[in-house]
Design a protein around this motif. Structure first.
Motif, PDB file in Angstrom:
ATOM      1  N   VAL A 167       0.825  -1.207   0.000  1.00 45.43           N
ATOM      2  CA  VAL A 167       0.000   0.000   0.000  1.00 45.43           C
ATOM      3  C   VAL A 167       0.858   1.257   0.000  1.00 45.43           C
ATOM      4  CG1 VAL A 167      -0.188   0.301   2.501  1.00 45.43           C
ATOM      5  CG2 VAL A 167      -2.094   0.954   1.030  1.00 45.43           C
ATOM      6  N   LYS A 168       2.135   1.134   0.358  1.00 43.16           N
ATOM      7  CA  LYS A 168       3.026   2.296   0.350  1.00 43.16           C
ATOM      8  C   LYS A 168       3.454   2.674  -1.062  1.00 43.16           C
ATOM      9  CE  LYS A 168       4.902   1.172   4.920  1.00 43.16           C
ATOM     10  NZ  LYS A 168       6.122   0.853   5.710  1.00 43.16           N
ATOM     11  N   ILE A 169       3.418   1.718  -1.999  1.00 42.70           N
ATOM     12  CA  ILE A 169       3.897   1.985  -3.358  1.00 42.70           C
ATOM     13  C   ILE A 169       2.837   1.718  -4.421  1.00 42.70           C
ATOM     14  CG2 ILE A 169       6.311   1.540  -2.787  1.00 42.70           C
ATOM     15  CD1 ILE A 169       5.992  -1.279  -3.832  1.00 42.70           C
ATOM     16  N   VAL A 170       1.747   1.041  -4.054  1.00 43.09           N
ATOM     17  CA  VAL A 170       0.694   0.702  -5.005  1.00 43.09           C
ATOM     18  C   VAL A 170      -0.586   1.419  -4.595  1.00 43.09           C
ATOM     19  CG1 VAL A 170      -0.654  -1.177  -6.032  1.00 43.09           C
ATOM     20  CG2 VAL A 170       1.745  -1.541  -5.460  1.00 43.09           C
ATOM     21  N   PRO A 171      -1.284   2.071  -5.530  1.00 42.47           N
ATOM     22  CA  PRO A 171      -2.555   2.727  -5.174  1.00 42.47           C
ATOM     23  C   PRO A 171      -3.625   1.701  -4.835  1.00 42.47           C
ATOM     24  CG  PRO A 171      -2.184   2.817  -7.539  1.00 42.47           C
ATOM     25  CD  PRO A 171      -0.915   2.291  -6.941  1.00 42.47           C
ATOM     26  N   TYR A 172      -4.704   2.197  -4.257  1.00 46.04           N
ATOM     27  CA  TYR A 172      -5.755   1.291  -3.798  1.00 46.04           C
ATOM     28  C   TYR A 172      -6.420   0.559  -4.959  1.00 46.04           C
ATOM     29  CZ  TYR A 172      -5.374   3.251   0.887  1.00 46.04           C
ATOM     30  OH  TYR A 172      -4.918   3.618   2.123  1.00 46.04           O
ATOM     31  N   TRP A 173      -6.580   1.233  -6.100  1.00 45.96           N
ATOM     32  CA  TRP A 173      -7.189   0.538  -7.225  1.00 45.96           C
ATOM     33  C   TRP A 173      -6.275  -0.571  -7.724  1.00 45.96           C
ATOM     34  CZ3 TRP A 173      -5.055   0.169 -12.055  1.00 45.96           C
ATOM     35  CH2 TRP A 173      -4.000   1.023 -12.358  1.00 45.96           C
ATOM     36  N   GLY A 174      -4.961  -0.362  -7.617  1.00 47.31           N
ATOM     37  CA  GLY A 174      -4.016  -1.420  -7.984  1.00 47.31           C
ATOM     38  C   GLY A 174      -4.096  -2.604  -7.037  1.00 47.31           C
ATOM     39  N   LEU A 175      -4.257  -2.314  -5.729  1.00 43.54           N
ATOM     40  CA  LEU A 175      -4.434  -3.393  -4.760  1.00 43.54           C
ATOM     41  C   LEU A 175      -5.719  -4.164  -5.023  1.00 43.54           C
ATOM     42  CD1 LEU A 175      -3.304  -1.857  -1.338  1.00 43.54           C
ATOM     43  CD2 LEU A 175      -2.147  -3.613  -2.682  1.00 43.54           C
ATOM     44  N   ALA A 176      -6.782  -3.434  -5.386  1.00 45.97           N
ATOM     45  CA  ALA A 176      -8.043  -4.107  -5.703  1.00 45.97           C
ATOM     46  C   ALA A 176      -7.893  -5.005  -6.926  1.00 45.97           C
ATOM     47  CB  ALA A 176      -9.141  -3.075  -5.939  1.00 45.97           C
ATOM     48  N   LEU A 177      -7.145  -4.541  -7.919  1.00 51.27           N
ATOM     49  CA  LEU A 177      -6.921  -5.344  -9.126  1.00 51.27           C
ATOM     50  C   LEU A 177      -6.095  -6.590  -8.801  1.00 51.27           C
ATOM     51  CD1 LEU A 177      -7.284  -5.519 -12.190  1.00 51.27           C
ATOM     52  CD2 LEU A 177      -5.177  -4.197 -12.428  1.00 51.27           C
ATOM     53  N   ILE A 178      -5.054  -6.426  -7.981  1.00 51.12           N
ATOM     54  CA  ILE A 178      -4.223  -7.576  -7.590  1.00 51.12           C
ATOM     55  C   ILE A 178      -5.037  -8.575  -6.773  1.00 51.12           C
ATOM     56  CG2 ILE A 178      -2.229  -8.259  -6.215  1.00 51.12           C
ATOM     57  CD1 ILE A 178      -0.929  -5.604  -6.962  1.00 51.12           C
ATOM     58  N   ALA A 179      -5.837  -8.064  -5.827  1.00 52.16           N
ATOM     59  CA  ALA A 179      -6.646  -8.951  -4.986  1.00 52.16           C
ATOM     60  C   ALA A 179      -7.656  -9.724  -5.820  1.00 52.16           C
ATOM     61  CB  ALA A 179      -7.354  -8.137  -3.908  1.00 52.16           C
ATOM     62  N   THR A 180      -8.297  -9.050  -6.772  1.00 50.34           N
ATOM     63  CA  THR A 180      -9.267  -9.734  -7.633  1.00 50.34           C
ATOM     64  C   THR A 180      -8.595 -10.823  -8.460  1.00 50.34           C
ATOM     65  OG1 THR A 180     -10.566  -7.700  -7.776  1.00 50.34           O
ATOM     66  CG2 THR A 180     -10.985  -9.390  -9.431  1.00 50.34           C
ATOM     67  N   THR A 181      -7.423 -10.524  -8.997  1.00 49.88           N
ATOM     68  CA  THR A 181      -6.698 -11.519  -9.801  1.00 49.88           C
ATOM     69  C   THR A 181      -6.301 -12.727  -8.960  1.00 49.88           C
ATOM     70  OG1 THR A 181      -5.848  -9.732 -11.197  1.00 49.88           O
ATOM     71  CG2 THR A 181      -4.724 -11.855 -11.314  1.00 49.88           C
TER      72      THR A 181
END
Length: 324
Positions: free
Chosen positions: A195-209
């Protein structure tokens, strides 16, 4: 002229036949048939997902029944219906990108004022030109309302959906499935640093994948992964057994040492109590007689104490009182 007309009619008929043949090839050709087959398979898979929405036979560790979303998500993430699962994954990813790159709230407001502007303009123009509003001509005889049955079913699904996450979070928290709790802890640990280097939408995309493709990877390598998990479980059980034996051995030794110390302290306390009791009774603690004698104490008086009247002098009675 007749020949020209005949040739023209033949050309028109030929064009019609060619168009009909082309339309037939488009609608009944291999491509169209393939599209129809894929559409039918997709519809059938979505029907399977809809039919999977039922309360599972197994229950939680507390004996509580689970929600029908447990069965639905289990069927969805198992990739038994690959077309439906792929469409669901694509829809979620598209929604994430839409939220990230499209100002949906602003577009919704824009669509609202444009729609209202068109209806208002049509109503005003109709009353001015035709003395009758145009928008009112399209007004339904009765406004649409949500049936109670539909609303009750929707609220029931919302309740089941919320309870799905509530129950699953508690099952993970209280380690009903240790491996699931480990996976959740690992995901939270990695997300804490990402979360320090990835935005929240990126985390959501990674979590979904991860959520969608981790079960697919497990299904494709089930034997290998199960073997590794079983091996890890055996190692953990062996280490736990050794630690349990070591703790039991140390506990037994500590208990034995404690008993020995307690025995020593008890013997010393009893010895001190006996010595004190012997001293009170006039006996020596070392086997000799006591050195305390009766002559060491003063002699008690044998006569009564004199009265206070006897102590006063008699001369006070003989001398007369002097009166001024």
């Amino acid at each position: 002229m007749a020949d020209v007309a005949t040739n023209g009619g033949a050309t028109v008929d030929a064009l019609k036949n060619n168009a009909a043949a082309a339309y037939n090839n488009i609608t009944n050709g291999p491509v169209a048939q393939s599209v129809k087959d894929e559409s039918a398979k997709t519809t059938a898979e979505f029907s399977n997902l809809a039919n999977a929405r039922k309360t599972p036979s197994y229950k939680a560790a507390t004996g509580q029944p689970l929600t029908h979303f447990h069965s639905l998500f289990a069927e969805l993430l198992s990739w038994k219906n690959p077309r439906a699962t792929g469409i669901a994954y694509a829809a979620i990813v598209s929604f994430i990108f839409a939220v990230r790159y499209l100002d949906l709230a602003r577009y919704a407001l824009k669509l609202t004022w444009i729609t209202l502007g068109v209806t208002i303009a049509a109503e005003v123009a109709g009353k001015v030109a035709l003395n009758k509003g145009l928008t009112t001509q399209f007004r339904p005889r009765q406004y649409y309302t949500v049936p109670k049955e539909t609303l009750a079913a929707f609220m029931g699904d919302v309740t089941e959906f919320i309870n799905f996450f509530v129950i699953e979070s508690q099952r993970v928290l209280f380690a009903e499935n240790v491996w699931a709790s480990v996976a959740a802890a690992l995901a939270a640990f990695i997300s804490y640093y990402l979360v320090k280097i990835v935005p929240y939408w990126g985390l959501a995309l990674i979590a979904t994948t991860v959520v969608f493709f981790a079960p697919l990877i497990y299904t494709a390598n089930k034997e290998l992964i199960d073997g590794q998990l079983e091996h890890a479980s055996e190692i953990i059980n062996d280490q736990t057994h050794q630690i349990r034996n070591l703790v039991a051995k140390n506990t037994e030794q500590a208990t034995q040492v404690t008993k020995e110390y307690l025995g020593d302290y008890t013997a010393k306390a009893q010895s001190l109590i006996k010595e004190a009791t012997g001293a009170v009774n006039g006996k020596a603690t070392n086997g000799h007689k006591s050195t305390v004698k009766e002559s060491d104490f003063p002699t008690a008086p044998k006569q009564d104490f004199p009265k206070p009247v006897d102590i006063l002098p008699t001369k006070l009675e003989e001398e007369p009182l002097i009166v001024a």
